[in-house]
Design an enzyme around this catalytic site. Sequence first.
Site, PDB file in Angstrom:
ATOM      1  N   GLU A 181      38.972  47.290  43.362  1.00 26.70           N
ATOM      2  CA  GLU A 181      38.029  48.394  43.148  1.00 26.70           C
ATOM      3  C   GLU A 181      37.081  48.473  44.347  1.00 26.70           C
ATOM      4  O   GLU A 181      35.883  48.237  44.265  1.00 26.70           O
ATOM      5  CB  GLU A 181      37.243  48.187  41.853  1.00 26.70           C
ATOM      6  CG  GLU A 181      36.417  49.387  41.443  1.00 26.70           C
ATOM      7  CD  GLU A 181      35.554  49.125  40.228  1.00 26.70           C
ATOM      8  OE1 GLU A 181      34.850  50.067  39.819  1.00 26.70           O
ATOM      9  OE2 GLU A 181      35.547  47.998  39.695  1.00 26.70           O
ATOM     10  N   ASP A 202      35.055  54.892  32.268  1.00 19.58           N
ATOM     11  CA  ASP A 202      34.673  53.518  32.564  1.00 19.58           C
ATOM     12  C   ASP A 202      33.360  53.120  31.906  1.00 19.58           C
ATOM     13  O   ASP A 202      33.183  51.966  31.537  1.00 19.58           O
ATOM     14  CB  ASP A 202      34.566  53.345  34.083  1.00 19.58           C
ATOM     15  CG  ASP A 202      34.521  51.889  34.494  1.00 19.58           C
ATOM     16  OD1 ASP A 202      35.065  51.056  33.764  1.00 19.58           O
ATOM     17  OD2 ASP A 202      33.940  51.584  35.537  1.00 19.58           O
TER      18      ASP A 202
END
Length: 360
Positions: free
Chosen positions: A156, A252
Amino acid sequence: MDYALTAGTPRWNKSGSVFEGIEIWAERRQIVKETKDDIKERALQAVQMQLKHGIQHVRTHVDVSDPTLKGLEALLEVKAEMKPWMDIQLVALPQEGMYTNPEGEELLEKAIDMGADVVGGIPHYELTREDGIKSIKKSLELAKKYDKLIDIHCDEIDDEQARYLETLAAETIRMGMQDRVTASHTAAMGSYNNAYTYKLFQILKKANIHFIALPKANLHLQGRFDSYPVRRGLTRVKELLNENINVCFGLDSIMDPWYPLGDGNLMDVVDTGLHACHMTDYDHIVTALDLITTNGAKTMAMTDDYGVKEGNSANLIVIDSTSEYEAIRTQAPVVYSIRNGEIIVQMKPAKITMNISLLS
């Protein structure tokens, strides 16, 4: 859900980066002395937001870097109490790193023993590449030992050299864990060169890894260190789908140090994702609902009792639209959410009166 509704405490994320979000969360734990009940109350508010949008199945990561593991205790209670209306999978996430935190590995195994459903990891946040690889191997070992699924926060970061995904895929194959592993985010894939990506895809198909892309959060968090052109920060959703690799969309966060917005509306996530991934052609639009339904069910290993067919649990939603295309175009609302044959949420569409004369 243990992070939900905490944005701005103790401070706002000014850079908008993943790393500042992690720093803020660590600061918050030192300053805000929350009880288990406080965490549980926020999580229940987040659950209610998602239920309003017809969501009945949730996978949520829970921070297990805190030695008290009170966040996990709170969400285990939420999971049990919400079972009549929502299925919740808890991912034990060593948010501060499995080896960056001296107690990380021990706390992760303790969290699994307490009842976490999925083993997490965050290799790109470890101190070195070697520690990151070590953490991936340990997550897979624990998952095999306890017969759990795996969901790794993988690459990420906007760094073309972040390549933990290949390690995750290779170890999945070596350990015979195909179809049980999920790679979340994989933002670095958007920076890989095409030759390397071609090779990587062959390994991913052998590993049968599932992918979760988080369009709104990834667009918000990634590209923060770029001048123009600024990267989108999303993994190669369209290309993965073209290779028949399972991808789903998720939200998320709901108002936390990593993402200041969100209310659990996945139709909004799909709209954002289709635009960001250049998937606004007709074929992708009319199959887009798969990204938040059937593809997600595969990722969560729910396929035995999923879908509208005789003998399955009567868990479904009804959306106010005449077709898949119109559902996506208008972001059609959920009018009924049905659980075990009973309506648990009902929404009446707004009535609009236009006091104008239209031209003929």
